[in-house]
Design a protein around this motif. Structure first.
Motif, mmCIF file in Angstrom:
data_model
loop_
_atom_site.group_PDB
_atom_site.id
_atom_site.type_symbol
_atom_site.label_atom_id
_atom_site.label_comp_id
_atom_site.label_asym_id
_atom_site.label_seq_id
_atom_site.Cartn_x
_atom_site.Cartn_y
_atom_site.Cartn_z
ATOM 1 N N GLN A 4 0.743 4.754 5.648
ATOM 2 C CA GLN A 4 0.889 3.465 6.327
ATOM 3 C C GLN A 4 0.734 2.317 5.321
ATOM 4 O O GLN A 4 1.462 1.334 5.367
ATOM 5 C CB GLN A 4 -0.154 3.346 7.441
ATOM 6 C CG GLN A 4 0.157 2.229 8.397
ATOM 7 C CD GLN A 4 -0.784 2.237 9.581
ATOM 8 O OE1 GLN A 4 -1.881 2.771 9.502
ATOM 9 N NE2 GLN A 4 -0.331 1.664 10.673
ATOM 10 N N THR A 5 -0.188 2.439 4.384
ATOM 11 C CA THR A 5 -0.372 1.438 3.342
ATOM 12 C C THR A 5 0.885 1.335 2.479
ATOM 13 O O THR A 5 1.305 0.236 2.106
ATOM 14 C CB THR A 5 -1.583 1.810 2.452
ATOM 15 O OG1 THR A 5 -2.710 2.034 3.286
ATOM 16 C CG2 THR A 5 -1.878 0.732 1.448
ATOM 17 N N GLU A 6 1.493 2.462 2.173
ATOM 18 C CA GLU A 6 2.727 2.497 1.381
ATOM 19 C C GLU A 6 3.869 1.792 2.125
ATOM 20 O O GLU A 6 4.654 1.055 1.521
ATOM 21 C CB GLU A 6 3.102 3.955 1.062
ATOM 22 C CG GLU A 6 4.150 4.100 -0.007
ATOM 23 C CD GLU A 6 3.682 3.597 -1.367
ATOM 24 O OE1 GLU A 6 4.536 3.052 -2.099
ATOM 25 O OE2 GLU A 6 2.495 3.732 -1.718
ATOM 26 N N LYS A 7 3.950 2.002 3.450
ATOM 27 C CA LYS A 7 4.989 1.344 4.263
ATOM 28 C C LYS A 7 4.818 -0.168 4.240
ATOM 29 O O LYS A 7 5.783 -0.917 4.083
ATOM 30 C CB LYS A 7 4.946 1.846 5.711
ATOM 31 C CG LYS A 7 5.541 3.202 5.916
ATOM 32 C CD LYS A 7 5.479 3.574 7.384
ATOM 33 C CE LYS A 7 6.020 4.973 7.622
ATOM 34 N NZ LYS A 7 5.942 5.364 9.032
ATOM 35 N N ILE A 8 3.579 -0.631 4.400
ATOM 36 C CA ILE A 8 3.310 -2.072 4.385
ATOM 37 C C ILE A 8 3.639 -2.656 3.010
ATOM 38 O O ILE A 8 4.251 -3.720 2.899
ATOM 39 C CB ILE A 8 1.829 -2.342 4.767
ATOM 40 C CG1 ILE A 8 1.604 -1.979 6.235
ATOM 41 C CG2 ILE A 8 1.459 -3.793 4.504
ATOM 42 C CD1 ILE A 8 0.161 -1.996 6.664
#
Length: 183
Positions: A4-8
């Motif tokens: 999720q951090t990578e997506k953001i």
């Protein structure tokens, strides 16, 4: 969680690189105002008087240059300009296919030229030193709000030549000024 951090992170980078149009409009490519017969009679009379003086001092090339400038002005004031698309994005100012990135622009101001409202940008370049765009009067506040986030606004043209021209036009009008219409 790491996914999720990578997506953001990817979304932020994509937004950072994506060019977004802030405002877009269509207007003539230059200021234009059709001139009446009185203007041309006055301009030609002044040119003849100046030419007579220049004949006595044998400045024939200057006479040719003045006639050429008057002819150019005649052509520009009789042939209406084409409409082109202007846009202001988060990266640059576009007019037609030409663009100037924000890091090349130093300041801006608004000025009425002939019968058109215009926005002028001063550049860091040697040429062109100034960029002038015709704007729609209704879009002026929106454009001002967007451009103010990037570069400073000056109230009046900082150029000495513009100030001198304004003074000369006020002292020596070549045509009658129409009274302003009250709404």
């Amino acid at each position: 969680m790491a996914d999720q951090t990578e997506k953001i992170k990817n979304k932020i980078l994509q937004d950072w690189n994506e060019e977004k149009v802030r405002v877009e409009w269509e207007a003539p490519e230059r200021a234009f105002q059709k001139r009446n017969k009185d203007f041309w009679v006055t301009a030609i009379a002044i040119l003849i008087l100046v030419s007579v003086i220049l004949v006595f001092v044998k400045e024939f090339f200057l006479i040719i240059a003045l006639v050429s400038v008057l002819f150019l002005y005649y052509v520009l004031s009789t042939i209406p300009p084409q409409n082109i698309k202007y846009k202001i994005t988060n990266r640059a100012v576009y007019f037609g296919e030409t663009n100037y990135e924000w890091n090349l622009l130093t300041r801006f101001w608004f000025k009425k030229s002939l019968s058109s409202e215009m926005i002028h940008f001063e550049t860091k370049l040697r040429f062109p030193r100034q960029i002038s765009l015709v704007i729609n009067e209704a879009d002026k506040e929106k454009i001002k709000e967007i451009v103010l986030k990037k570069i400073p606004l000056v109230e009046e043209s900082p150029n000495f030549l513009d100030k001198m021209t304004k003074w000369l036009i006020n002292k020596l009008p070549l045509e009658k000024k129409e009274p302003e219409k009250k709404a």
